[in-house]
Design a protein around this motif. Structure first.
Motif, PDB file in Angstrom:
ATOM      1  N   ALA A 118       0.771  -1.264   0.046  1.00 10.60           N
ATOM      2  CA  ALA A 118      -0.073  -0.156  -0.009  1.00 10.60           C
ATOM      3  C   ALA A 118       0.825   1.290   0.126  1.00 10.60           C
ATOM      4  O   ALA A 118       0.356   2.399   0.325  1.00 10.60           O
ATOM      5  N   ASN A 119       2.178   1.220  -0.095  1.00 11.27           N
ATOM      6  CA  ASN A 119       2.907   2.366  -0.298  1.00 11.27           C
ATOM      7  C   ASN A 119       3.095   3.027  -1.840  1.00 11.27           C
ATOM      8  O   ASN A 119       3.016   2.133  -2.689  1.00 11.27           O
ATOM      9  N   VAL A 159      -1.238   5.012   0.379  1.00  9.67           N
ATOM     10  CA  VAL A 159      -2.585   5.856   0.072  1.00  9.67           C
ATOM     11  C   VAL A 159      -3.599   4.779  -0.325  1.00  9.67           C
ATOM     12  O   VAL A 159      -3.091   3.609  -0.485  1.00  9.67           O
ATOM     13  N   TYR A 160      -4.679   4.889   0.024  1.00  7.22           N
ATOM     14  CA  TYR A 160      -5.823   3.989  -0.341  1.00  7.22           C
ATOM     15  C   TYR A 160      -5.792   3.525  -1.747  1.00  7.22           C
ATOM     16  O   TYR A 160      -5.317   4.310  -2.524  1.00  7.22           O
ATOM     17  N   LYS A 161      -5.846   2.343  -1.867  1.00  8.24           N
ATOM     18  CA  LYS A 161      -5.730   1.646  -3.509  1.00  8.24           C
ATOM     19  C   LYS A 161      -6.953   2.319  -4.263  1.00  8.24           C
ATOM     20  O   LYS A 161      -6.489   1.686  -5.638  1.00  8.24           O
ATOM     21  N   LYS A 196      16.394   0.266  -4.185  1.00  9.15           N
ATOM     22  CA  LYS A 196      16.166   1.335  -3.268  1.00  9.15           C
ATOM     23  C   LYS A 196      14.671   1.554  -2.986  1.00  9.15           C
ATOM     24  O   LYS A 196      14.206   2.080  -2.105  1.00  9.15           O
ATOM     25  N   LEU A 197      13.726   1.132  -3.938  1.00  8.85           N
ATOM     26  CA  LEU A 197      12.358   1.245  -3.685  1.00  8.85           C
ATOM     27  C   LEU A 197      11.875  -0.012  -3.099  1.00  8.85           C
ATOM     28  O   LEU A 197      10.706  -0.212  -2.928  1.00  8.85           O
ATOM     29  N   GLN A 198      12.632  -1.070  -2.977  1.00 10.29           N
ATOM     30  CA  GLN A 198      12.048  -2.380  -2.550  1.00 10.29           C
ATOM     31  C   GLN A 198      12.242  -2.298  -0.897  1.00 10.29           C
ATOM     32  O   GLN A 198      11.368  -3.226  -0.331  1.00 10.29           O
ATOM     33  N   VAL A 199      12.810  -1.514  -0.324  1.00  7.63           N
ATOM     34  CA  VAL A 199      12.839  -1.458   0.919  1.00  7.63           C
ATOM     35  C   VAL A 199      12.185  -0.204   1.427  1.00  7.63           C
ATOM     36  O   VAL A 199      12.559   0.938   1.216  1.00  7.63           O
ATOM     37  N   LEU A 200      11.002  -0.448   2.217  1.00  4.05           N
ATOM     38  CA  LEU A 200       9.956   0.915   2.708  1.00  4.05           C
ATOM     39  C   LEU A 200      10.845   1.616   3.631  1.00  4.05           C
ATOM     40  O   LEU A 200      11.275   1.042   4.662  1.00  4.05           O
TER      41      LEU A 200
END
Length: 151
Positions: free
Chosen positions: A28-29, A58-60, A79-83
């Motif tokens: 959901a990020n 954010v709401y899906k 870098k975007l795989q780890v929140l």
């Protein structure tokens, strides 16, 4: 109804007619890019090359109901795989803070200073995200960011 596809880029047509772009991340990020343009960008490589302004949940339905249109997809770079970590502030127990790890769903009690610079664990409405983007580029405070700031 569109399916939320991890790694997809999406276009946001802002209420003022400008365009901004984001990326669907795990759990959901969403990442929002440093883009505020008068014209559409169709080349996802140009979007991907920009810096990320912020990552929030954010709401899906922003995607599934088509408010934000998916315009292409690529595998997420590492870098975007780890929140990023987020903070939780317990309103019922003032002074009690936790770090929330979006990757694992785990929380850990921390001192307030460990929460500085982090986003609050919250799920945003798409229209509030749009206001945040406009306010950022118009260099004015955003009421939603202010409400969610560390107290």
């Amino acid at each position: 109804m569109a399916i939320r596809k991890e790694g997809a880029f999406f276009e946001i047509v802002l209420p003022n007619g400008k365009f901004s772009y984001g990326r669907i991340l795990p759990k959901a990020n969403y990442a929002f890019y440093d883009i505020y343009e008068n014209q559409r960008i169709t080349d996802i490589e140009k979007i991907q090359a920009k810096e990320i302004l912020f990552i929030i949940s954010v709401y899906k339905f922003a995607i599934t109901k088509g408010r934000w249109k998916q315009i292409g997809s690529k595998e997420l770079e590492s870098k975007l795989q780890v929140l990023p970590l987020k903070f939780i502030e317990d309103k019922l127990h003032p002074g009690h803070f936790e770090i929330y790890n979006s990757n694992t769903g785990e929380t850990e009690p921390v001192t307030k200073d460990k929460c500085l610079g982090l986003e609050r664990a919250a799920v945003w409405e798409p229209e509030h995200v749009e206001e945040r983007i406009i306010d950022h580029f118009e260099q004015r405070p955003n009421k939603w960011v202010e409400q969610l700031k560390l107290k």
